[in-house]
Scaffold this motif. Structure first.
Motif, mmCIF file in Angstrom:
data_model
loop_
_atom_site.group_PDB
_atom_site.id
_atom_site.type_symbol
_atom_site.label_atom_id
_atom_site.label_comp_id
_atom_site.label_asym_id
_atom_site.label_seq_id
_atom_site.Cartn_x
_atom_site.Cartn_y
_atom_site.Cartn_z
ATOM 1 N N ARG A 102 5.535 -1.863 3.695
ATOM 2 C CA ARG A 102 6.868 -2.124 4.269
ATOM 3 C C ARG A 102 7.151 -3.626 4.390
ATOM 4 O O ARG A 102 7.942 -4.049 5.228
ATOM 5 N N GLN A 103 6.496 -4.430 3.539
ATOM 6 C CA GLN A 103 6.722 -5.878 3.536
ATOM 7 C C GLN A 103 7.214 -6.384 2.180
ATOM 8 O O GLN A 103 7.231 -7.589 1.941
ATOM 9 N N GLY A 104 7.585 -5.470 1.285
ATOM 10 C CA GLY A 104 8.116 -5.857 -0.017
ATOM 11 C C GLY A 104 7.081 -5.916 -1.130
ATOM 12 O O GLY A 104 7.434 -6.209 -2.281
ATOM 13 N N TYR A 105 5.822 -5.634 -0.824
ATOM 14 C CA TYR A 105 4.793 -5.703 -1.865
ATOM 15 C C TYR A 105 4.949 -4.591 -2.908
ATOM 16 O O TYR A 105 4.688 -4.817 -4.091
ATOM 17 N N GLY A 106 5.362 -3.415 -2.489
ATOM 18 C CA GLY A 106 5.560 -2.339 -3.452
ATOM 19 C C GLY A 106 6.577 -2.725 -4.510
ATOM 20 O O GLY A 106 6.334 -2.586 -5.716
ATOM 21 N N ARG A 107 7.693 -3.235 -4.068
ATOM 22 C CA ARG A 107 8.750 -3.691 -4.986
ATOM 23 C C ARG A 107 8.229 -4.822 -5.876
ATOM 24 O O ARG A 107 8.475 -4.848 -7.085
ATOM 25 N N ALA A 108 7.479 -5.738 -5.294
ATOM 26 C CA ALA A 108 6.964 -6.879 -6.062
ATOM 27 C C ALA A 108 5.938 -6.429 -7.104
ATOM 28 O O ALA A 108 5.937 -6.929 -8.239
#
Length: 156
Positions: A102-108
């Motif tokens: 939930r800190q944007g790592y999945g998208r990155a």
């Protein structure tokens, strides 16, 4: 968070991943209602052995560890298949370290994977997602993935 970098997974990293991945896959099959635990454990072991007879060195499969400024933040497993219209990739597994979710790592990680696939000439990337995993489904839809098959069930 700075940009995420994908690096080939080492044999040690693969062993650590494999130690938990098979069980996690089985647990997801049980949680989704696909099958009871004994069958799920058997299927998970069978699928991993069939897909990865040589582990991290299995031809057509590649594993990466995702890093952000030197810190390990997740991993990615893609399989590659040449088809009549070009090279296809399939995302077998993708995860973000639990405390970093939930800190944007999945998208990155997904963006880095897509960039890498484009550089390799991949024409299409596919993946599967368990029905209960609405967070992953939402991310994939936001990243431009579309539903191709829906499997449904009803307990009686």
């Amino acid at each position: 968070m700075s940009s995420v970098r994908l690096a080939p997974m080492s044999a040690d990293q693969y062993r650590a991943y494999r130690a938990i991945a098979e069980r996690s896959y089985a647990d997801n099959m049980v949680k989704s209602g696909t099958m009871p635990e004994p069958e799920a454990l058997h299927k998970a072991a069978e699928d991993f052995e069939r897909l990865l007879p040589h582990g991290v060195d299995t031809a057509g499969h590649e594993f990466w560890t995702a890093f952000d400024d030197g810190e390990e933040v997740g991993m990615l497993w893609l399989g590659f298949t040449e088809k009549s219209d070009g090279l296809h990739a399939f995302g077998y597994d993708f995860l973000v370290t639990s405390e970093l979710r939930r800190q944007g790592y999945g998208r990155a990680i997904m963006a880095a994977a897509e960039h890498m696939c484009r550089e390799r000439g991949v024409v299409e990337v596919g993946l599967s997602v368990f029905g209960f995993n609405s967070g992953a489904q939402s991310l994939y839809e936001q990243m431009g993935f579309e539903v191709t098959t829906v499997q449904m069930r009803k307990r009686v």
